[in-house]
Enzyme design. Structure first.
Site, PDB file in Angstrom:
ATOM      1  N   HIS A 118     -17.864  13.065 -24.466  1.00  8.23           N
ATOM      2  CA  HIS A 118     -18.725  12.765 -23.160  1.00  8.23           C
ATOM      3  C   HIS A 118     -18.367  10.426 -22.864  1.00  8.23           C
ATOM      4  O   HIS A 118     -19.042   9.837 -23.598  1.00  8.23           O
ATOM      5  CB  HIS A 118     -19.244  13.176 -22.555  1.00  8.23           C
ATOM      6  CG  HIS A 118     -20.786  12.868 -23.483  1.00  8.23           C
ATOM      7  ND1 HIS A 118     -21.465  11.540 -23.105  1.00  8.23           N
ATOM      8  CD2 HIS A 118     -21.299  13.560 -24.610  1.00  8.23           C
ATOM      9  CE1 HIS A 118     -22.403  11.984 -23.984  1.00  8.23           C
ATOM     10  NE2 HIS A 118     -22.052  13.073 -24.897  1.00  8.23           N
ATOM     11  N   ASP A 119     -17.476  10.297 -21.776  1.00  7.28           N
ATOM     12  CA  ASP A 119     -17.840   8.814 -21.237  1.00  7.28           C
ATOM     13  C   ASP A 119     -17.551   7.874 -22.731  1.00  7.28           C
ATOM     14  O   ASP A 119     -18.182   6.724 -22.442  1.00  7.28           O
ATOM     15  CB  ASP A 119     -19.874   8.623 -20.735  1.00  7.28           C
ATOM     16  CG  ASP A 119     -20.569   9.381 -20.048  1.00  7.28           C
ATOM     17  OD1 ASP A 119     -19.684   9.146 -19.052  1.00  7.28           O
ATOM     18  OD2 ASP A 119     -20.720  10.551 -20.515  1.00  7.28           O
ATOM     19  N   GLY A 136     -20.035  10.510 -27.918  1.00 13.24           N
ATOM     20  CA  GLY A 136     -20.684   9.923 -27.005  1.00 13.24           C
ATOM     21  C   GLY A 136     -20.970   8.423 -26.917  1.00 13.24           C
ATOM     22  O   GLY A 136     -21.103   7.655 -27.666  1.00 13.24           O
TER      23      GLY A 136
END
Length: 257
Positions: A118-119, A136
Site C-alpha cells: 500500500h501507498d 508500504g
C-alpha cells in the site's frame, strides 16, 4: 473483447480493444484503458485504474485491500500507467489514508511474484525482477532496476536511475544514479552502464562520478561531504537531484564500501 467464463462487474469501465481472458474477475469501480490485455485467472478488485496497452498475466491480483491493520475501508486506489507489464502472480495493494493511492508509472515491467504494498509510489520505466518484495510507503524514482528476491523496507526511497543488486535487503535509502549491493547494502559505484543506455553523455556521467567520489571516497561524514559538493562543484541538474535526495532522506542513505 471478453470471453465466456469471465466475471465482469457491470459498473467496470473497459476501454476499446481490451481483451479479457477466461476465468478473470473484474469488480466494480475499476477502469481499464484501451488496448490492454488481461490474461486468464487475473483478479482486479475495487479501486483499480489501469492505463492503456497494459498486459497483466495469469494469477495477478490488483487492488486488493492493504495488508495494514490500520486500514479502515477508506476509498483508495491503485493507479497503473500506460504500457506497463505485470507478470504472473504479481500482487499490488491499494492505498491507505496516507497517500490514498498506490501508483505504478508508465512503461514498467514487474516480473513474476513481485509484491507492491500500500501507498508505494513507483516512477516510469522501472524494472523489478522476479520476487521483489516491497513494503508500504516505498518511493521509487524513474528508470530504477531492482534485482530478483530483493526485500525493501517500508518508507525507503530509491532515487532515479539506481540499480539494486538481486537478493538485497534494502533498509536505507538508495541515492540516484548509483549501484547498490553486498550485505549489508552498500554503495558500489555509479550506474554507468544504465546511464549510457539511457542517453547520458560522458561529461554528465563523469560529473556524477565526481559527485559520489566526494560523497563516499573522501573519508568524511555525509553532512561534511554534502557541504563539499555544494561549495566545490558547479550547480547542475544532476548535482541538485543528488543533494535534494540526500537532504530529504528520512531513513538515512546506504553507506560506502
Amino acid at each position: 473483447m471478453d470471453y465466456p467464463l469471465t466475471n465482469i462487474h457491470p459498473d467496470a469501465k473497459i476501454g476499446e480493444g481490451v481483451v479479457i481472458e477466461p476465468f478473470t474477475t473484474i469488480r466494480g469501480n475499476v477502469e481499464i484503458g484501451e488496448g490492454s490485455w488481461i490474461g486468464p485467472n487475473v483478479t482486479i478488485m475495487e479501486g483499480a485504474r489501469i492505463g492503456k496497452n497494459c498486459k497483466i498475466f495469469p494469477g495477478a491480483v490488483i487492488s486488493a485491500v492493504p495488508q495494514d491493520l490500520k486500514f479502515e475501508g477508506e476509498d483508495t486506489t491503485v493507479v497503473i500507467g500506460d504500457n506497463t507489464i505485470i507478470r504472473e502472480c504479481v500482487t499490488i495493494n491499494r492505498g491507505t489514508s496516507d497517500k490514498w493511492e498506490t501508483r505504478i508509472g508508465n512503461n514498467c515491467l514487474l516480473m513474476a511474484y513481485v509484491h507492491i504494498a500500500h501507498d508505494c509510489q513507483i516512477g516510469d520505466y522501472c524494472i523489478f525482477s522476479n520476487g521483489v518484495q516491497m513494503a508500504g510507503h516505498v518511493e521509487v524514482g524513474d528508470n530504477v532496476v531492482v534485482g530478483g528476491t530483493t526485500a525493501i523496507h517500508q518508507f525507503v526511497k530509491i532515487g532515479t536511475h539506481a540499480f539494486v543488486a538481486g537478493g538485497s535487503l534494502v533498509s536505507k535509502d538508495v541515492p540516484p544514479f548509483i549501484k547498490a549491493g553486498r550485505e549489508p547494502l552498500r554503495y558500489c559505484g555509479i550506474n554507468s552502464v544504465g546511464l549510457k543506455r539511457r542517453g547520458f553523455d560522458n561529461d554528465t556521467i563523469h560529473e556524477i562520478h565526481e559527485i559520489y567520489r566526494n560523497l563516499y571516497n573522501k573519508g568524511v561524514n555525509l553532512s561534511v561531504a554534502v557541504k563539499m559538493v555544494e561549495e566545490e562543484m558547479a550547480q547542475t541538474d544532476a548535482r541538485e537531484e543528488v543533494l535534494t535526495f540526500l537532504k530529504n532522506s528520512d531513513r538515512g542513505v546506504v553507506k560506502g564500501y
